[in-house]
Scaffold this motif. Structure first.
Motif, PDB file in Angstrom:
ATOM      1  N   GLY A   9       0.814  -1.216   0.000  1.00  0.00           N
ATOM      2  CA  GLY A   9       0.000   0.000   0.000  1.00  0.00           C
ATOM      3  C   GLY A   9       0.838   1.252   0.000  1.00  0.00           C
ATOM      4  O   GLY A   9       1.996   1.236   0.430  1.00  0.00           O
ATOM      5  N   SER A  10       0.253   2.330  -0.507  1.00  0.00           N
ATOM      6  CA  SER A  10       0.894   3.645  -0.495  1.00  0.00           C
ATOM      7  C   SER A  10      -0.054   4.658   0.118  1.00  0.00           C
ATOM      8  O   SER A  10      -1.236   4.682  -0.224  1.00  0.00           O
ATOM      9  N   LEU A  24       3.758  -6.337   9.216  1.00  0.00           N
ATOM     10  CA  LEU A  24       3.881  -5.316   8.166  1.00  0.00           C
ATOM     11  C   LEU A  24       5.052  -4.404   8.502  1.00  0.00           C
ATOM     12  O   LEU A  24       5.469  -4.294   9.661  1.00  0.00           O
ATOM     13  N   LEU A  26       5.928  -0.400   8.047  1.00  0.00           N
ATOM     14  CA  LEU A  26       5.409   0.916   7.706  1.00  0.00           C
ATOM     15  C   LEU A  26       6.610   1.846   7.543  1.00  0.00           C
ATOM     16  O   LEU A  26       7.408   1.959   8.475  1.00  0.00           O
ATOM     17  N   HIS A  68       0.151  -1.773  17.835  1.00  0.00           N
ATOM     18  CA  HIS A  68       0.676  -2.700  16.817  1.00  0.00           C
ATOM     19  C   HIS A  68       2.196  -2.756  16.745  1.00  0.00           C
ATOM     20  O   HIS A  68       2.750  -3.591  16.036  1.00  0.00           O
ATOM     21  N   ARG A  83       0.120  -7.285  12.018  1.00  0.00           N
ATOM     22  CA  ARG A  83      -0.901  -7.152  10.983  1.00  0.00           C
ATOM     23  C   ARG A  83      -2.280  -7.396  11.607  1.00  0.00           C
ATOM     24  O   ARG A  83      -2.505  -8.430  12.223  1.00  0.00           O
TER      25      ARG A  83
HETATM   26  C1  Q0Z Z   1      -2.471   0.746   7.781  1.00  0.00           C
HETATM   27  C2  Q0Z Z   1      -1.562   2.982   5.385  1.00  0.00           C
HETATM   28  C3  Q0Z Z   1       0.766   3.366   4.951  1.00  0.00           C
HETATM   29  C4  Q0Z Z   1      -0.688   3.108   3.152  1.00  0.00           C
HETATM   30  C5  Q0Z Z   1      -3.390  -0.681   6.419  1.00  0.00           C
HETATM   31  N1  Q0Z Z   1      -1.042  -2.871  11.731  1.00  0.00           N
HETATM   32  C6  Q0Z Z   1      -1.776  -2.833  10.573  1.00  0.00           C
HETATM   33  N2  Q0Z Z   1      -2.453  -3.927  10.184  1.00  0.00           N
HETATM   34  C7  Q0Z Z   1      -3.159  -3.926   9.049  1.00  0.00           C
HETATM   35  N3  Q0Z Z   1      -3.260  -2.861   8.257  1.00  0.00           N
HETATM   36  C8  Q0Z Z   1      -2.624  -1.708   8.577  1.00  0.00           C
HETATM   37  C9  Q0Z Z   1      -1.844  -1.671   9.766  1.00  0.00           C
HETATM   38 CL1  Q0Z Z   1      -0.989  -0.289  10.269  1.00  0.00          CL
HETATM   39  C10 Q0Z Z   1      -2.794  -0.579   7.661  1.00  0.00           C
HETATM   40  N4  Q0Z Z   1      -2.860   1.386   6.666  1.00  0.00           N
HETATM   41  C11 Q0Z Z   1      -2.711   2.792   6.339  1.00  0.00           C
HETATM   42  C12 Q0Z Z   1      -0.296   3.196   5.840  1.00  0.00           C
HETATM   43  C13 Q0Z Z   1       0.580   3.345   3.623  1.00  0.00           C
HETATM   44  C14 Q0Z Z   1      -1.758   2.932   4.027  1.00  0.00           C
HETATM   45  F1  Q0Z Z   1       1.987   3.551   5.420  1.00  0.00           F
HETATM   46  N5  Q0Z Z   1      -3.417   0.534   5.829  1.00  0.00           N
END
Ligand code: Q0Z
Length: 287
Positions: A9-10, A24, A26, A68, A83
């Protein structure tokens, strides 16, 4: 960056990678957006400041709710995280009337179903912080919703718990920041649910990109407030007469340096740490 990480994702200024089924990564870039447009010029270390601040708050709020965060990257700009199954709403808390909250109040006297006292000024502090959830727009702008609209998207017990935790997190952080000269006018939390059905604070938390930070010494209700972090950028863009459509303008060196200094100032005021110490060892924010 691990060799095998898959891009999943972006965001405007962040990237998300899958490490495995459970984790994940980040990554916060140095990109900056203003008036909803990402500018062509980066602010050096901005991603590290936001990653460090977010990790600091995760560490300080563990007693309020689990989060998280699993580990910080050695580069200071990446967060290894659990995640989760993310809630379908943005959990916004407002302590002051700004942005869409001020707009909605002026039009209707209420924000997300919270009826507010008459006669409040722009930027006024609210009698109590309010939970003002919003939809997650994939394109365009998030839309403020009330409890009933949120309940069409999610379980009511999870909604009530997300509201309670969001308000408690905001109260804690706003009081802490106010003692260090920063007003957190509002902030957006994102929660996920773990395999056991428990709410977990995720994404970034209580950063200037997910919140409105105002300099406390300049705070005065009755007008819009300067942004703690982006005011030099906004002033420069306004003076240029840019029409606020993409692409945005390049920033001159003095605007970049001034803005970088403000991000670092926010980090140092809130964490009580020197940013240099964070760069040398990011885990200092977790102690
Ligand atoms: C956070 C996002 C980014 C694009 C999904 N711990 C997590 N588990 C599942 N999903 C997420 C998280 Cl943080 C999750 N996003 C927002 C952040 C780039 C979108 F850096 N989307």
């Amino acid at each position: 960056m691990p060799e095998a990480a898959l891009h999943v994702g972006s965001g405007k200024v962040r990237e998300l990678y899958a490490l495995d089924d459970e984790r994940l990564l980040l990554v916060a870039s140095d990109r900056i957006s203003t008036f909803d447009v990402v500018l062509p010029t980066e602010i050096p270390d901005k991603g590290r400041v936001l990653t460090g601040l977010s990790a600091f708050w995760f560490s300080r709020t563990r007693g309020i709710c689990p989060n998280h965060l699993l580990a910080l990257g050695d580069n200071g700009r990446s967060t290894e995280c659990r995640r989760l199954e993310m809630l379908p709403i943005e959990c916004v808390v407002r302590g002051y009337l700004a942005g869409s909250g001020w707009k909605d109040y002026r039009a209707t006297g209420a924000v997300c179903g919270h009826r507010l006292p008459a006669g409040l000024d722009e930027s006024a502090q609210l009698p109590e912080p309010i939970f003002t959830p919003a939809t997650k727009a994939t394109t365009g702008h998030d839309e403020n919703i009330d409890r009933e609209q949120a309940l069409a998207l999610m379980d009511s017990n999870l909604f009530d718990e997300a509201e309670r935790l969001s308000i408690e997190l905001y109260r804690f952080a706003a009081e802490y920041a106010r003692e260090r000269g920063i007003v957190i006018a509002d902030t957006k939390f994102e929660f996920g649910v773990d395999a056991g059905g428990r709410l977990v604070l995720a994404d970034e938390a209580l950063t200037p990109d997910s919140s409105r930070f105002w300099p406390a010494d300049e705070y005065r209700a009755g007008a819009g407030q300067p942004s703690f972090d982006k005011q030099f950028v906004r002033d420069y863009c306004e003076a240029l007469g840019w029409d606020k459509t993409s692409p945005g303008p390049e920033l001159p060196a003095d605007v970049v340096a001034g803005t970088r200094a403000r991000y670092i100032e926010a980090f140092e005021r809130l964490t009580g740490l020197s940013f240099g110490d964070y760069l040398a060892d990011p885990s200092v924010v977790l102690r």
